[in-house]
Design a protein around this motif. Structure first.
Motif: not given
Length: 118
Positions: A10-22, A76-87
């Motif tokens: 759970q993150v606030q709008a405007g924040g960033s997140l980095k998802l991992s897939c291994t 063996k990891t792939v990332y999805l970087i999401i910036n300026n998160l929106k609802p």
């Protein structure tokens, strides 16, 4: 290949997140890797993909100014970087291994939930 996605929360709008897939089986990198998301009540949509070499990207037009995909070959990891998160980014995010940057998608990981609050 067996994929495991993580990093949601759970993150606030405007924040960033980095998802991992291994790839927990540590299969040699012979697949292109994609990220998808499924918002509540909606179908699954493609957001981005990276080539097996890590040198080519394909991002959905609607997110390419805020989303990025990266690949750590050694781990063996792939990332999805999401910036300026929106609802409207609230969704379950999935990774998949594919034959090309545009599929077909052969193996899917379980999803990781991202919830963005305003």
């Amino acid at each position: 290949v067996q994929l495991q996605a993580s990093g949601g929360g759970q993150v606030q709008a405007g924040g960033s997140l980095k998802l991992s897939c291994t790839d927990v089986e540590r299969t040699p990198s012979r697949y292109d890797m994609g990220w998808f998301r499924q918002a509540p009540g909606k179908g699954r949509e493609f957001v981005g993909a990276i080539s097996r070499s890590g040198t080519s990207l394909h991002l959905e037009d609607s997110v390419k100014d805020r989303f990025g995909v990266a690949r750590d070959m050694a781990n063996k990891t792939v990332y999805l970087i999401i910036n300026n998160l929106k609802p409207e980014d609230t969704a379950v995010y999935y990774c998949a291994a594919g034959a090309t940057l545009r599929g077909p998608w052969l193996t899917w990981g379980q999803g990781t939930l991202v919830t963005v609050s305003s």
